[in-house]
Design an enzyme around this catalytic site. Structure first.
Site, mmCIF file in Angstrom:
data_model
loop_
_atom_site.group_PDB
_atom_site.id
_atom_site.type_symbol
_atom_site.label_atom_id
_atom_site.label_comp_id
_atom_site.label_asym_id
_atom_site.label_seq_id
_atom_site.Cartn_x
_atom_site.Cartn_y
_atom_site.Cartn_z
ATOM 1 N N ARG A 52 32.434 39.837 39.236
ATOM 2 C CA ARG A 52 31.369 39.945 40.234
ATOM 3 C C ARG A 52 31.847 40.428 41.607
ATOM 4 N NH1 ARG A 52 29.936 36.798 36.491
ATOM 5 N NH2 ARG A 52 32.094 36.212 36.636
ATOM 6 N N THR A 53 32.887 39.810 42.119
ATOM 7 C CA THR A 53 33.252 40.111 43.513
ATOM 8 C C THR A 53 33.685 41.566 43.641
ATOM 9 O OG1 THR A 53 33.971 37.823 43.666
ATOM 10 C CG2 THR A 53 34.614 39.279 45.468
ATOM 11 N N LYS A 81 56.958 46.385 41.061
ATOM 12 C CA LYS A 81 58.339 46.783 41.418
ATOM 13 C C LYS A 81 58.879 45.908 42.547
ATOM 14 C CE LYS A 81 56.754 51.481 40.672
ATOM 15 N NZ LYS A 81 56.302 52.641 41.452
ATOM 16 N N ARG A 102 41.825 40.141 46.748
ATOM 17 C CA ARG A 102 41.908 38.821 46.091
ATOM 18 C C ARG A 102 43.355 38.598 45.697
ATOM 19 N NH1 ARG A 102 37.927 36.670 41.411
ATOM 20 N NH2 ARG A 102 36.657 36.426 43.280
ATOM 21 N N HIS A 130 36.732 31.484 49.768
ATOM 22 C CA HIS A 130 36.051 32.634 49.145
ATOM 23 C C HIS A 130 34.816 32.916 50.004
ATOM 24 C CE1 HIS A 130 34.637 35.515 46.375
ATOM 25 N NE2 HIS A 130 34.713 34.848 45.238
HETATM 26 N N1 CP Z 1 32.113 34.333 41.822
HETATM 27 C C1 CP Z 1 33.230 35.072 41.627
HETATM 28 O O1 CP Z 1 34.140 35.092 42.455
HETATM 29 O O2 CP Z 1 33.240 35.739 40.446
HETATM 30 P P1 CP Z 1 34.394 36.731 39.983
HETATM 31 O O3 CP Z 1 35.646 35.894 39.772
HETATM 32 O O4 CP Z 1 33.906 37.358 38.710
HETATM 33 O O5 CP Z 1 34.631 37.721 41.078
#
Ligand code: CP
Length: 306
Positions: A52-53, A81, A102, A130
């Site tokens: 999603r993100t 590396k 991320r 998040h």
């Molecule tokens: N909600 C969320 O962070 O989903 P993903 O891990 O799929 O990005």
């Protein structure tokens, strides 16, 4: 102007309100924004898996006329590396105007932002924060409930490692009259920095319990979370705790008729599929709203006047 977004507390309440207002306008007239980010490039650096993100950020950028580069798997990058996050970011900043990152290590996006000439957005750092999921959650709650204050919110599942929960508590604790019901097994309770920080504010009250059934009738919103397998030190503990809570139609018999059921997703087993057709289940809509509020965030961080 928002320089970097590492933590939801990087945004003032006023900035959150402006982002929600912009997201509402984008929702009302998508075509108006279709070229807003033309000639701008987003880089998505995902050192951990995401559906999603990453894809909602990419869709947001493309739908606003921008370009996207990046990687979804660090094994395809020079991180394999031994290249540092700081050097990776300095490199990618030569090819992009904004970076979404991320990383499994808490604090990695802050470290990146210290070296980056372009803005960095934290798309999840370990069990820490998040913030863009929180923007999606706030936008959804506002749309569903019509307000963000005076709500009783249940947070259920892995409150220890669930970074979306930490960011959401921090964000919601700014609003008046918010009550939290923190539902988890003893071992997965919210960390002390959350209990002693956001939850100690005078406008907030909270209770901790291991019983979802006991609190469900009081709730205006219920935020279910999965047990975060990837953060456990041993598999046996994960297996023992993973099905601590499974939301079913039976559980919901005692819930309010206007309850809003949320989940950051992915779901594993903590919401039975039978709940998906209940009108109170709003987690797929929440995922859609995530793309809309990320459009607003990209436009705001890139200083686009819209
Ligand atoms: N909600 C969320 O962070 O989903 P993903 O891990 O799929 O990005």
């Amino acid at each position: 102007m928002i320089k970097n977004l590492n933590d939801i507390n990087d945004l003032s309440g006023e900035q959150v309100e402006r982002l929600i207002a912009l997201a509402e306008d984008i929702l009302a007239d998508r075509a108006k924004y279709q070229d807003s980010l033309k000639h701008r490039t987003l880089a998505t650096l995902f050192f951990e898996p995401s559906t999603r993100t990453r894809l909602s950020f990419e869709a947001a950028m493309l739908e606003m006329g921008g370009n996207v580069i990046g990687f979804a798997d660090p094994n395809s990058s020079s991180a394999t590396k031994g290249e540092s996050v700081a050097d990776t970011v300095r490199t990618v900043a030569c090819y992009s105007d904004i970076i979404v990152m991320r990383h499994p290590k808490e604090g990695a996006p802050i470290a990146a932002s210290l070296r980056s000439p372009v803005p960095i957005i934290n798309a999840g750092d370990g069990g820490h924060h998040h913030p863009t999921q929180t923007l999606a959650d706030l936008f959804t709650i506002r749309r569903e409930k019509g307000r963000l204050d005076g709500l009783t919110i249940g947070l259920c599942g892995d409150l220890k490692f669930g970074r979306t929960v930490h960011s959401l508590i921090q964000a919601m604790s700014r609003y008046d009259g918010v009550r939290f019901a923190l539902v988890s097994p003893e071992e997965l309770r919210a960390p002390d920095y959350i209990l002693e920080g956001a939850l100690r504010r005078p406008n907030v009250s909270y209770q901790e319990t291991d019983s979802l059934e006991s609190v469900v009738p009081e709730l205006d919103a219920l935020y279910m979370t999965r047990v975060q397998r990837e953060r456990f030190f041993n598999e046996a503990d994960y297996v023992r705790l993973k099905d601590s809570y499974i939301l079913t139609l039976k559980t919901l018999e005692r819930a309010k008729r206007d309850l809003t059921i949320l989940h950051p997703l992915p779901r594993v087993n903590e919401i039975a599929v039978e709940v998906d057709d209940d009108p109170r289940a709003r987690y797929f809509q929440q995922m859609f709203y995530g793309k809309v509020i990320r459009k607003a965030l990209l436009a705001a961080m890139l200083g686009v006047s819209v």
